[in-house]
Design an enzyme around this catalytic site. Structure first.
Site, PDB file in Angstrom:
ATOM      1  N   LYS A 200     -10.865   2.809  -1.096  1.00  0.00           N
ATOM      2  CA  LYS A 200     -11.299   3.922  -1.945  1.00  0.00           C
ATOM      3  C   LYS A 200     -11.118   3.583  -3.431  1.00  0.00           C
ATOM      4  O   LYS A 200     -12.033   3.776  -4.222  1.00  0.00           O
ATOM      5  CB  LYS A 200     -10.533   5.200  -1.566  1.00  0.00           C
ATOM      6  CG  LYS A 200     -10.836   5.636  -0.126  1.00  0.00           C
ATOM      7  CD  LYS A 200     -10.192   6.948   0.226  1.00  0.00           C
ATOM      8  CE  LYS A 200      -8.692   6.895   0.331  1.00  0.00           C
ATOM      9  NZ  LYS A 200      -8.187   6.046   1.436  1.00  0.00           N
ATOM     10  N   THR A 201      -9.934   3.062  -3.764  1.00  0.00           N
ATOM     11  CA  THR A 201      -9.699   2.696  -5.172  1.00  0.00           C
ATOM     12  C   THR A 201     -10.662   1.589  -5.592  1.00  0.00           C
ATOM     13  O   THR A 201     -11.228   1.612  -6.692  1.00  0.00           O
ATOM     14  CB  THR A 201      -8.238   2.219  -5.346  1.00  0.00           C
ATOM     15  OG1 THR A 201      -7.381   3.235  -4.824  1.00  0.00           O
ATOM     16  CG2 THR A 201      -7.900   1.958  -6.789  1.00  0.00           C
TER      17      THR A 201
ATOM     18  N   ASP B 173      -7.163  10.107  -7.295  1.00  0.00           N
ATOM     19  CA  ASP B 173      -6.678   9.696  -5.983  1.00  0.00           C
ATOM     20  C   ASP B 173      -5.921  10.877  -5.373  1.00  0.00           C
ATOM     21  O   ASP B 173      -5.380  11.708  -6.110  1.00  0.00           O
ATOM     22  CB  ASP B 173      -5.742   8.488  -6.170  1.00  0.00           C
ATOM     23  CG  ASP B 173      -5.613   7.662  -4.907  1.00  0.00           C
ATOM     24  OD1 ASP B 173      -6.290   7.979  -3.904  1.00  0.00           O
ATOM     25  OD2 ASP B 173      -4.842   6.691  -4.921  1.00  0.00           O
TER      26      ASP B 173
ATOM     27  N   THR C 239      -7.422  11.273   1.947  1.00  0.00           N
ATOM     28  CA  THR C 239      -7.303  10.726   3.304  1.00  0.00           C
ATOM     29  C   THR C 239      -7.991  11.655   4.305  1.00  0.00           C
ATOM     30  O   THR C 239      -8.380  11.228   5.371  1.00  0.00           O
ATOM     31  CB  THR C 239      -5.824  10.545   3.695  1.00  0.00           C
ATOM     32  OG1 THR C 239      -5.103  11.698   3.276  1.00  0.00           O
ATOM     33  CG2 THR C 239      -5.230   9.314   3.045  1.00  0.00           C
TER      34      THR C 239
ATOM     35  N   ARG D 247      -6.463  -3.652   3.434  1.00  0.00           N
ATOM     36  CA  ARG D 247      -5.165  -3.820   2.774  1.00  0.00           C
ATOM     37  C   ARG D 247      -4.192  -4.554   3.697  1.00  0.00           C
ATOM     38  O   ARG D 247      -3.447  -5.422   3.267  1.00  0.00           O
ATOM     39  CB  ARG D 247      -4.580  -2.465   2.386  1.00  0.00           C
ATOM     40  CG  ARG D 247      -3.114  -2.622   1.929  1.00  0.00           C
ATOM     41  CD  ARG D 247      -2.520  -1.359   1.380  1.00  0.00           C
ATOM     42  NE  ARG D 247      -3.193  -0.970   0.172  1.00  0.00           N
ATOM     43  CZ  ARG D 247      -3.524   0.284  -0.107  1.00  0.00           C
ATOM     44  NH1 ARG D 247      -3.218   1.249   0.734  1.00  0.00           N
ATOM     45  NH2 ARG D 247      -4.134   0.559  -1.226  1.00  0.00           N
TER      46      ARG D 247
HETATM   47  P1  ATP Z   1      -5.187   3.981  -0.908  1.00  0.00           P
HETATM   48  O1  ATP Z   1      -5.962   5.217  -0.785  1.00  0.00           O
HETATM   49  O2  ATP Z   1      -4.022   3.857   0.013  1.00  0.00           O
HETATM   50  O3  ATP Z   1      -4.880   3.567  -2.330  1.00  0.00           O
HETATM   51  P2  ATP Z   1      -7.577   2.519  -0.817  1.00  0.00           P
HETATM   52  O4  ATP Z   1      -8.470   3.053   0.242  1.00  0.00           O
HETATM   53  O5  ATP Z   1      -7.777   2.982  -2.211  1.00  0.00           O
HETATM   54  O6  ATP Z   1      -6.127   2.819  -0.374  1.00  0.00           O
HETATM   55  P3  ATP Z   1      -7.833  -0.117  -1.899  1.00  0.00           P
HETATM   56  O7  ATP Z   1      -6.596  -0.121  -2.747  1.00  0.00           O
HETATM   57  O8  ATP Z   1      -9.123   0.082  -2.560  1.00  0.00           O
HETATM   58  O9  ATP Z   1      -7.650   0.929  -0.741  1.00  0.00           O
HETATM   59  O10 ATP Z   1      -7.946  -1.481  -1.067  1.00  0.00           O
HETATM   60  C1  ATP Z   1      -6.815  -2.159  -0.593  1.00  0.00           C
HETATM   61  C2  ATP Z   1      -7.038  -3.657  -0.649  1.00  0.00           C
HETATM   62  O11 ATP Z   1      -8.052  -4.010   0.276  1.00  0.00           O
HETATM   63  C3  ATP Z   1      -7.479  -4.206  -1.992  1.00  0.00           C
HETATM   64  O12 ATP Z   1      -6.714  -5.349  -2.263  1.00  0.00           O
HETATM   65  C4  ATP Z   1      -8.910  -4.639  -1.823  1.00  0.00           C
HETATM   66  O13 ATP Z   1      -9.087  -5.889  -2.407  1.00  0.00           O
HETATM   67  C5  ATP Z   1      -9.072  -4.793  -0.337  1.00  0.00           C
HETATM   68  N1  ATP Z   1     -10.362  -4.278   0.113  1.00  0.00           N
HETATM   69  C6  ATP Z   1     -10.638  -2.998   0.400  1.00  0.00           C
HETATM   70  N2  ATP Z   1     -11.894  -2.853   0.814  1.00  0.00           N
HETATM   71  C7  ATP Z   1     -12.436  -4.083   0.802  1.00  0.00           C
HETATM   72  C8  ATP Z   1     -13.721  -4.589   1.152  1.00  0.00           C
HETATM   73  N3  ATP Z   1     -14.680  -3.790   1.610  1.00  0.00           N
HETATM   74  N4  ATP Z   1     -13.950  -5.904   1.002  1.00  0.00           N
HETATM   75  C9  ATP Z   1     -12.966  -6.707   0.557  1.00  0.00           C
HETATM   76  N5  ATP Z   1     -11.736  -6.298   0.234  1.00  0.00           N
HETATM   77  C10 ATP Z   1     -11.463  -5.003   0.346  1.00  0.00           C
END
Ligand code: ATP
Length: 331
Positions: free
Chosen positions: A61-62, A106, A155, A214
């Site tokens: 998401k981030t 977030d 989430t 992640r």
């Molecule tokens: P949270 O809500 O817990 O912060 P999130 O959904 O925002 O989690 P991110 O922080 O964006 O998750 O992603 C976590 C890690 O996974 C990052 O290091 C990112 O590089 C990697 N990642 C996420 N999605 C992808 C993707 N589609 N392709 C490659 N790497 C990804």
């Protein structure tokens, strides 16, 4: 392995984040839909609709919020629901917004109610009334906000009140990733880290990553440590397996917390039904941690069922623990 990120891990994650939609692996449908929303906005020279991203932690998401800002060549402002406890906190943020900015919120479901109401006014009308003072002397000062884009992450979209959810023109539901996508993510990360990983090793790491990028990156980091200390620095299948076994990530990707939850459910509570709060106490964890990290994965594997009376272990869960299921355990 599923615990919260420390500062080192945050730096590591940032280094591995895809910067553009093309670099993003998997989530084809979301990628295509989002590309359309962004391209149309750029072509019209307008700010795009507000975007809501929902899905379990660690699915990107981030990363996607950063990509949106990058594709729009717009600055990204980051904040989070828990940081916005008063309407005034949000008003302060909104008063600093410039035209075209992307505001990433977030955990948007954790904002306070008054702040939520202010936010949906801002999203709809690009103006809010900021109330100054209290009681009969209170006055509402209108605050005009230039057009901007909110990217909200949650989430669970179901936790957002309807009026706020309706202000998002585009909602993307992120799903767990397929093993093949996780394999590609591990290979991409290994390249960026200059780490040699064999094809069967990246597939092994991907398949134990519980559908979550992640976790794939986290496991790769642990495997890299192992390869550097106990092997010649390269990762082959044997090294990957030995490292993952050492860190107690089993062949399905269950980690210590997942197994502790299943174990407590079966051994302490006879397979349930048991309430989530009781279950969390039994494994000495926060309820949210069990609910957001362990449970969705266990449900997805068909090991745990949510019922109105509480959580129940299925026959597959008993089998996974090497125990015999009592008669009547769900399949
Ligand atoms: P949270 O809500 O817990 O912060 P999130 O959904 O925002 O989690 P991110 O922080 O964006 O998750 O992603 C976590 C890690 O996974 C990052 O290091 C990112 O590089 C990697 N990642 C996420 N999605 C992808 C993707 N589609 N392709 C490659 N790497 C990804």
């Amino acid at each position: 392995i599923a615990e919260a990120a420390g500062p080192q891990e945050t730096a590591f994650e940032n280094a591995l984040r895809p910067r553009t939609l093309d670099e993003l692996i998997g989530q084809e449908r979301v990628r295509e839909q989002l590309a359309l929303v962004l391209d149309a906005a750029v072509a019209r020279d307008r700010t795009p609709d507000h975007v809501l991203l929902s899905g379990p932690p660690g699915l990107g998401k981030t990363t996607i919020a950063m990509i949106i800002a990058h594709q729009l060549s717009a600055p990204l402002r980051l904040t989070s629901g828990p940081a916005i406890q008063h309407a005034g906190d949000l008003a302060a943020i909104l008063s600093g917004v410039n035209e075209g900015d992307v505001l990433f919120i977030d955990e948007i479901h954790r904002m306070s109610r008054p702040a939520e109401e202010l936010l949906y006014m801002a999203m709809e009308d690009f103006r809010v009334d900021v109330v100054v003072g209290k009681g009969p002397g209170a006055t509402a000062i209108p605050l005009q906000i230039p057009p901007f884009t909110v990217v909200g992450a949650t989430t669970r979209a179901g936790l957002l009140p309807g009026p706020l959810r309706d202000r998002f023109g585009f909602t993307a539901q992120l799903d767990y990733y397929e093993p093949a996508d996780l394999d590609r993510i591990v290979r991409r990360s290994a390249d960026l880290l200059d780490l040699q990983v064999s094809a069967d090793a990246s597939a092994e790491i991907g398949s134990r990553s519980r559908g979550t990028p992640r976790i794939a990156n986290r496991l790769l980091r642990r495997v890299r440590d192992y390869a550097e200390v106990r092997a010649d620095g390269t990762v082959d299948h044997a090294v990957a397996r030995a490292a993952l076994d050492l860190y107690e990530v089993d062949h399905l990707g269950l980690d210590r917390l997942d197994r502790a939850v299943l174990d407590a459910l079966c051994r302490n509570f006879g397979g349930g039904p048991v309430g989530i709060t009781t279950l969390a106490v039994a494994v000495a964890e926060e309820r949210e941690t069990v609910e957001e990290l362990a449970e969705p994965f266990l449900v997805r594997l068909g090991f745990l069922a949510r019922t109105p009376r509480g959580r129940v272990a299925t026959a597959a869960a008993w089998r996974h623990l090497g125990l015999s299921a009592p008669p009547g355990a769900g399949s």
